[in-house]
Design a protein around this motif. Structure first.
Motif, PDB file in Angstrom:
ATOM      1  N   ILE A   1       0.833  -1.199   0.000  1.00  0.00           N
ATOM      2  CA  ILE A   1       0.000   0.000   0.000  1.00  0.00           C
ATOM      3  C   ILE A   1       0.868   1.250   0.000  1.00  0.00           C
ATOM      4  CG2 ILE A   1      -1.608   1.346   1.415  1.00  0.00           C
ATOM      5  CD1 ILE A   1      -2.984  -1.258   2.175  1.00  0.00           C
ATOM      6  N   ALA A   2       1.941   1.239   0.783  1.00  0.00           N
ATOM      7  CA  ALA A   2       2.869   2.376   0.792  1.00  0.00           C
ATOM      8  C   ALA A   2       3.504   2.561  -0.577  1.00  0.00           C
ATOM      9  CB  ALA A   2       3.940   2.170   1.857  1.00  0.00           C
ATOM     10  N   GLY A   3       3.837   1.454  -1.253  1.00  0.00           N
ATOM     11  CA  GLY A   3       4.412   1.535  -2.598  1.00  0.00           C
ATOM     12  C   GLY A   3       3.433   2.082  -3.608  1.00  0.00           C
ATOM     13  N   VAL A   4       2.166   1.700  -3.479  1.00  0.00           N
ATOM     14  CA  VAL A   4       1.141   2.234  -4.374  1.00  0.00           C
ATOM     15  C   VAL A   4       1.017   3.745  -4.207  1.00  0.00           C
ATOM     16  CG1 VAL A   4      -1.351   2.298  -4.812  1.00  0.00           C
ATOM     17  CG2 VAL A   4      -0.180   0.102  -4.576  1.00  0.00           C
ATOM     18  N   ALA A   5       1.025   4.207  -2.963  1.00  0.00           N
ATOM     19  CA  ALA A   5       0.893   5.641  -2.702  1.00  0.00           C
ATOM     20  C   ALA A   5       1.988   6.443  -3.402  1.00  0.00           C
ATOM     21  CB  ALA A   5       0.915   5.902  -1.201  1.00  0.00           C
ATOM     22  N   LYS A   6       3.168   5.857  -3.517  1.00  0.00           N
ATOM     23  CA  LYS A   6       4.298   6.572  -4.129  1.00  0.00           C
ATOM     24  C   LYS A   6       4.167   6.720  -5.639  1.00  0.00           C
ATOM     25  CE  LYS A   6       7.604   5.215  -0.549  1.00  0.00           C
ATOM     26  NZ  LYS A   6       8.819   4.409  -0.247  1.00  0.00           N
ATOM     27  N   VAL A   7       3.330   5.901  -6.266  1.00  0.00           N
ATOM     28  CA  VAL A   7       3.180   6.009  -7.720  1.00  0.00           C
ATOM     29  C   VAL A   7       1.849   6.652  -8.118  1.00  0.00           C
ATOM     30  CG1 VAL A   7       4.653   3.989  -8.058  1.00  0.00           C
ATOM     31  CG2 VAL A   7       2.159   3.707  -8.075  1.00  0.00           C
ATOM     32  N   LEU A   8       1.047   7.039  -7.133  1.00  0.00           N
ATOM     33  CA  LEU A   8      -0.208   7.719  -7.418  1.00  0.00           C
ATOM     34  C   LEU A   8       0.004   9.216  -7.589  1.00  0.00           C
ATOM     35  CD1 LEU A   8      -2.866   6.143  -5.009  1.00  0.00           C
ATOM     36  CD2 LEU A   8      -2.957   6.159  -7.510  1.00  0.00           C
ATOM     37  N   THR A   9      -0.728   9.815  -8.509  1.00  0.00           N
ATOM     38  CA  THR A   9      -0.741  11.264  -8.634  1.00  0.00           C
ATOM     39  C   THR A   9      -1.458  11.863  -7.423  1.00  0.00           C
ATOM     40  OG1 THR A   9      -2.827  11.168  -9.840  1.00  0.00           O
ATOM     41  CG2 THR A   9      -0.794  11.167 -11.154  1.00  0.00           C
ATOM     42  N   PRO A  10      -1.271  13.156  -7.157  1.00  0.00           N
ATOM     43  CA  PRO A  10      -2.079  13.807  -6.131  1.00  0.00           C
ATOM     44  C   PRO A  10      -3.570  13.608  -6.440  1.00  0.00           C
ATOM     45  CG  PRO A  10      -0.285  15.240  -6.813  1.00  0.00           C
ATOM     46  CD  PRO A  10      -0.272  14.065  -7.755  1.00  0.00           C
ATOM     47  N   ASP A  11      -4.321  13.213  -5.440  1.00  0.00           N
ATOM     48  CA  ASP A  11      -5.744  12.900  -5.582  1.00  0.00           C
ATOM     49  C   ASP A  11      -5.979  11.642  -6.413  1.00  0.00           C
ATOM     50  OD1 ASP A  11      -6.502  15.141  -4.069  1.00  0.00           O
ATOM     51  OD2 ASP A  11      -6.403  16.420  -5.840  1.00  0.00           O
ATOM     52  N   GLY A  12      -4.923  10.852  -6.680  1.00  0.00           N
ATOM     53  CA  GLY A  12      -5.088   9.591  -7.388  1.00  0.00           C
ATOM     54  C   GLY A  12      -5.902   8.603  -6.573  1.00  0.00           C
ATOM     55  N   VAL A  13      -6.441   7.600  -7.250  1.00  0.00           N
ATOM     56  CA  VAL A  13      -7.392   6.667  -6.641  1.00  0.00           C
ATOM     57  C   VAL A  13      -6.809   5.254  -6.639  1.00  0.00           C
ATOM     58  CG1 VAL A  13      -9.679   5.632  -6.917  1.00  0.00           C
ATOM     59  CG2 VAL A  13      -9.377   8.083  -7.305  1.00  0.00           C
ATOM     60  N   PHE A  14      -7.035   4.538  -5.548  1.00  0.00           N
ATOM     61  CA  PHE A  14      -6.570   3.164  -5.390  1.00  0.00           C
ATOM     62  C   PHE A  14      -7.773   2.290  -5.061  1.00  0.00           C
ATOM     63  CE2 PHE A  14      -3.923   0.201  -2.438  1.00  0.00           C
ATOM     64  CZ  PHE A  14      -3.840  -0.754  -3.426  1.00  0.00           C
ATOM     65  N   GLY A  15      -8.095   1.350  -5.951  1.00  0.00           N
ATOM     66  CA  GLY A  15      -9.205   0.437  -5.724  1.00  0.00           C
ATOM     67  C   GLY A  15      -8.712  -0.996  -5.614  1.00  0.00           C
TER      68      GLY A  15
END
Length: 214
Positions: free
Chosen positions: A134-148
Motif C-alpha cells: 500500500i505504501a508503494g502504491v501511494a508513491k506512484v499515485l498522482t495527487p488525488d489519485g485513486v486506489f481500488g
C-alpha cells in the motif's frame, strides 16, 4: 507463500483462469470495483475518466477489461509470464510487464512514474504483509489519485492465513495501512467477491484517494 509458488500456480492456471473464476467461483471482483470507483468518484464530484491506470496483478486482463473504456493509458503487471501472455492476446493493455508487485512499484517510484488510478483485484490474497505494498502504491499515485482493491477479510485482528492458503485482513489493519500511506478511504464495504465450495467468501471492496499536498 513464496513468489515462486505463486508464479508456478498461475502459469499452470492461465489457460483456464477466466472460465474457472467466472464460471465455477462466481468471481465478481472487477465489476464490483468498477461500481465502487464510479460511486466514489460521483460522490466526490469527479469524472469517471483517468489518464493512466496501473492494474496490479493483472492476470489475464479481467480488471483491465472492466476499466479500459475510462482509461487513456493502461499498464498491467503480473508475476506469472503465462498470465501476461493471455492478457496480451486480448489487446486491452498499452503496456504489460512481468514482475513482482513490490519490485515494479519500487522501480516506478524511482523513475517517478505516476498513475491516476491503481487497481488490485483479488491480488492481495497472495500477500502476507500488505502495508508495504500500500505504501508503494501511494508513491506512484498522482495527487488525488485513486486506489481500488479487494481483499478477503475475517473477524479477528490483523492478517490471517486461511485454510485455502489465501490471506485475509481485518478492516482496522487496512485502515491503519491506508492512513500511514496518506490514503483516505472513499468507499469501504463488505461484499462477496467470489465463492468457495458454493459459499460466498467474506471480502471487502475498498476505494481510497491519495491526499494531495505536503
Amino acid at each position: 507463500m513464496t513468489q515462486t509458488y505463486v508464479r508456478r500456480l498461475f502459469d499452470q492456471y492461465a489457460e483456464h483462469y477466466d472460465a474457472a473464476l467466472t464460471g465455477h467461483l462466481n468471481y465478481r471482483g472487477p465489476p464490483l470495483l468498477r461500481a465502487a470507483v464510479e460511486a466514489a468518484m460521483g460522490a466526490a464530484g469527479r469524472r469517471m475518466r483517468f489518464d493512466s491506470m496501473l492494474d496490479l496483478g493483472c492476470g489475464t486482463g479481467l480488471g483491465g477489461a472492466a476499466f479500459r473504456d475510462c482509461v487513456d493509458w493502461l499498464v498491467g503487471v503480473d508475476l506469472a509470464p503465462a498470465m501476461i501472455a493471455r492478457a496480451q492476446t486480448k489487446g486491452l493493455y498499452d503496456q504489460l510487464v512481468t514482475a513482482a508487485l513490490a519490485d515494479f512499484l519500487a522501480q516506478e517510484a524511482d523513475e517517478r512514474g505516476t498513475f491516476h488510478i491503481v487497481l488490485a483485484a483479488d491480488v492481495f490474497v497472495y500477500v502476507s504483509e500488505l502495508a508495504p505494498i500500500i505504501a508503494g502504491v501511494a508513491k506512484v499515485l498522482t495527487p488525488d489519485g485513486v486506489f481500488g482493491f479487494t481483499v478477503e477479510t475475517h473477524e479477528g485482528d490483523g492478517v490471517k492465513l486461511l485454510p485455502t492458503l489465501r490471506y485475509a485482513y481485518d478492516e482496522k489493519y487496512l485502515r491503519d495501512a491506508l492512513g500511514a500511506a496518506r490514503l483516505v478511504p472513499m468507499h469501504l464495504a463488505k461484499a462477496a467477491v467470489r465463492s468457495e465450495k458454493g459459499a460466498p467468501v467474506d471480502s471487502l471492496v475498498v476505494v481510497a484517494q491519495h491526499l494531495s499536498g505536503p
